[in-house]
Design a protein around this motif. Sequence first.
Motif, short mmCIF file in Angstrom:
data_model
loop_
_atom_site.label_atom_id
_atom_site.label_comp_id
_atom_site.label_asym_id
_atom_site.label_seq_id
_atom_site.Cartn_x
_atom_site.Cartn_y
_atom_site.Cartn_z
N GLU A 176 -2.35 -8.47 7.06
CA GLU A 176 -3.10 -7.81 5.99
C GLU A 176 -2.54 -6.44 5.63
O GLU A 176 -2.79 -5.92 4.55
N ASP A 177 -1.78 -5.84 6.54
CA ASP A 177 -1.17 -4.54 6.25
C ASP A 177 0.29 -4.57 6.69
O ASP A 177 0.75 -5.55 7.24
N GLU B 85 1.41 -1.93 -5.48
CA GLU B 85 0.44 -0.88 -5.13
C GLU B 85 0.21 -0.86 -3.62
O GLU B 85 0.17 0.19 -2.99
N ALA B 86 0.07 -2.04 -3.02
CA ALA B 86 -0.16 -2.14 -1.57
C ALA B 86 1.05 -1.65 -0.78
O ALA B 86 0.90 -1.08 0.31
N LEU B 87 2.24 -1.86 -1.31
CA LEU B 87 3.47 -1.48 -0.60
C LEU B 87 3.83 0.00 -0.78
O LEU B 87 4.71 0.50 -0.08
N ALA B 88 3.15 0.69 -1.69
CA ALA B 88 3.52 2.06 -2.03
C ALA B 88 3.52 3.00 -0.82
O ALA B 88 4.34 3.91 -0.76
N GLY B 89 2.68 2.80 0.14
CA GLY B 89 2.62 3.68 1.30
C GLY B 89 3.48 3.24 2.47
O GLY B 89 3.47 3.88 3.53
N GLY C 12 9.61 3.56 -3.30
CA GLY C 12 9.59 4.90 -2.74
C GLY C 12 10.35 5.88 -3.60
O GLY C 12 11.00 5.50 -4.58
N PRO C 13 10.29 7.16 -3.25
CA PRO C 13 10.95 8.19 -4.06
C PRO C 13 12.46 8.16 -3.89
O PRO C 13 12.98 7.74 -2.86
#
Length: 184
Positions: free
Chosen positions: A55-56, A124-128, A181-182
Motif C-alpha cells: 500500500e505504500d 501523486e502517490a509516488l511524489a514523496g 522528483g526535483p
Amino acid sequence: MPQLGTEVQVRAGDERDLGALTDIYNHYVRETALTFDVTPFTPEQRLPWLRSHPEDGPHRLLVAQDVRHTDGGSGAGPRILGYATSSAFRPKAAYSTSVEVSVYCSPDATGRGIGTLLYAALFEALAGEDLRRAYAGITQPNDSSVRLHERFGFRPIGTYTEVGRKFDRYWDVAWYEKQLGPRT
C-alpha cells in the motif's frame, strides 16, 4: 485519491481485487500484443505479483472502481475498471530509484479517462518516494498509450525493434521515460 465524477474512485489494490485484476490482465494476454505474456493466469498465479505491490513505498498498485456497479451484479463489491502499477525497473540495487509503470483498463472502460485518473493518482502517490525516473514500454503501434504517457510528461528514449513475437508476428516496443522528483 482522485475521482472521476462521483461514480469512479481510485484506491490501493488488495487481495479482494485479485480475480477482477486477473480477468482484466488476461484479456490483454489473450487478445492483444500489449503484454508479451502468452498464457493466461489464474488468480493464484497472480498473487505474488499483487503482493509485490504494498500500500505504500515505490511499488504501488492502484485500482479504479465503479462504486455504482458491482462485479456481475453479484453484490461482490464495486466493479474494477482498471489498475495502474509502479514496479521494480530492474532487480539490481542501483536501480532502486527507477520504476516501470503500466496501466490496464477493462476493455469496456477504455476511452473514459480511467487511465488518466489512475496515472494521476499513481504519480501523486509516488511524489514523496525516493524515485528519480519512471519508465514505460509501449508495444507499437499504440497511439492511445503514447498520448497518455506523453500527457504525463513521458518522452520517447528509444525503440527495441522486433523484440517480441506474439500472434505469429514480431512487435516493436517503444520506451518512454519520465523524470520523478526535483531536478538536481
